[in-house]
Enzyme design. Structure first.
Site, PDB file in Angstrom:
ATOM      1  N   CYS A   1      37.461  31.231  42.283  1.00 42.56           N
ATOM      2  CA  CYS A   1      37.647  32.679  42.129  1.00 42.56           C
ATOM      3  C   CYS A   1      37.892  33.052  40.668  1.00 42.56           C
ATOM      4  O   CYS A   1      38.867  32.600  40.064  1.00 42.56           O
ATOM      5  CB  CYS A   1      38.837  33.132  42.974  1.00 42.56           C
TER       6      CYS A   1
ATOM      7  N   SER B   1      45.120  40.807  39.593  1.00 43.02           N
ATOM      8  CA  SER B   1      45.038  39.976  38.385  1.00 43.02           C
ATOM      9  C   SER B   1      45.500  40.721  37.132  1.00 43.02           C
ATOM     10  O   SER B   1      46.201  40.137  36.294  1.00 43.02           O
ATOM     11  CB  SER B   1      43.625  39.425  38.196  1.00 43.02           C
TER      12      SER B   1
ATOM     13  N   LYS C   1      42.045  31.545  56.385  1.00 36.54           N
ATOM     14  CA  LYS C   1      43.321  31.689  55.685  1.00 36.54           C
ATOM     15  C   LYS C   1      44.497  31.335  56.589  1.00 36.54           C
ATOM     16  O   LYS C   1      44.497  31.668  57.774  1.00 36.54           O
ATOM     17  CB  LYS C   1      43.471  33.131  55.183  1.00 36.54           C
TER      18      LYS C   1
ATOM     19  N   VAL D   1      43.271  36.522  46.739  1.00 43.13           N
ATOM     20  CA  VAL D   1      43.891  35.814  45.612  1.00 43.13           C
ATOM     21  C   VAL D   1      43.418  36.500  44.324  1.00 43.13           C
ATOM     22  O   VAL D   1      42.354  37.122  44.320  1.00 43.13           O
ATOM     23  CB  VAL D   1      43.512  34.312  45.596  1.00 43.13           C
TER      24      VAL D   1
END
Length: 238
Positions: free
Chosen positions: A28, A82, A55, A68
């Site tokens: 990712c 992020s 998951k 994520v």
């Protein structure tokens, strides 16, 4: 901590006293951003990888969206975007600084514009863009002109100046994965390097940064992962 991606039937790993935790996925780019920053700022942490197809149930207690990256600080605070994680880490660990106050607003503008490239890249990966690769790359190059011009204006090796900053770091994961496109399309991308002399120098400089080297991602494995995603049976652990 195991590098394997945890699945539905896994147990939640016990927390390690004194360590923050990053919930990640190896391939990712958004999680890659945070791995870069944690290394650059030398933040003590461990990493738990999540299988995004299957998951673990317990992960939704940490991040209800199941995405994520998710970052859990030693005080229990949870951040799940992020850019928000990057800003949180920069405030808590101010050295080295991610922002140059003189260029901060422009950096954030360029970062926002970079989303257009990330979306094109995503659509290519998941076979949602049915155009020829040459046409797709031509559009990406048109967007990159702005970044070439910006480096030419700044006359610095990095957007952050003499050292990488927020824009350099948050752009990098897609640059590192770009060579996956020719593998997936089984043809040359036709990227015109001569059109982007400043960006080409920037790439060379970024590759030499220790924190970048430590978190280097294999574009071959990334392409292999995407092939398994396209097949409907994603493989995370190679």
């Amino acid at each position: 901590m195991s590098s394997l991606h945890l699945t539905t039937d896994s147990d939640k790993p016990a927390e390690v006293e004194g360590l923050a935790r990053l919930y990640s996925m190896t391939h990712c780019p958004f999680a890659h951003r945070i791995r870069l920053i944690l290394t650059l700022k030398d933040v003590p942490h461990d990493i738990v990888n999540i299988n995004l197809k299957n998951k673990p149930d317990w992960y939704f207690e940490i991040n209800p969206k199941g995405t994520v990256p998710s970052y859990i600080d030693t005080n229990g605070e949870i951040i799940t975007d992020s850019l928000l994680i990057a800003n949180y880490l920069d405030e808590k660990y101010p050295e080295p600084a991610l922002y140059n106050e003189e260029t901060k607003n422009r950096d954030l503008e360029l970062l926002d514009n970079y989303t257009k490239i990330a979306i094109i890249f995503k659509n290519c990966l998941y076979d949602e863009d049915k155009r020829q690769l040459e046409e797709i790359v031509a559009e990406i190059m048109d967007y990159l002109d702005e970044y070439e011009q910006e480096l030419n204006i700044r006359q610095t090796p990095f957007f952050g100046g003499s050292n990488p900053g927020i824009l350099d770091i948050l752009m990098w994961p897609w640059v590192e994965r770009a060579k996956a496109l020719p593998l997936l399309y089984k043809q040359s991308a036709g990227f015109d390097k001569e059109r982007f002399p400043m960006l080409m120098k920037w790439i060379v400089e970024m590759k030499e940064q220790p924190f970048v080297k430590e978190n280097k991602s294999s574009y071959e494995q990334f392409a292999e992962h995407i092939e398994t995603v396209r097949s409907g049976n994603p493989e995370y652990d190679f």
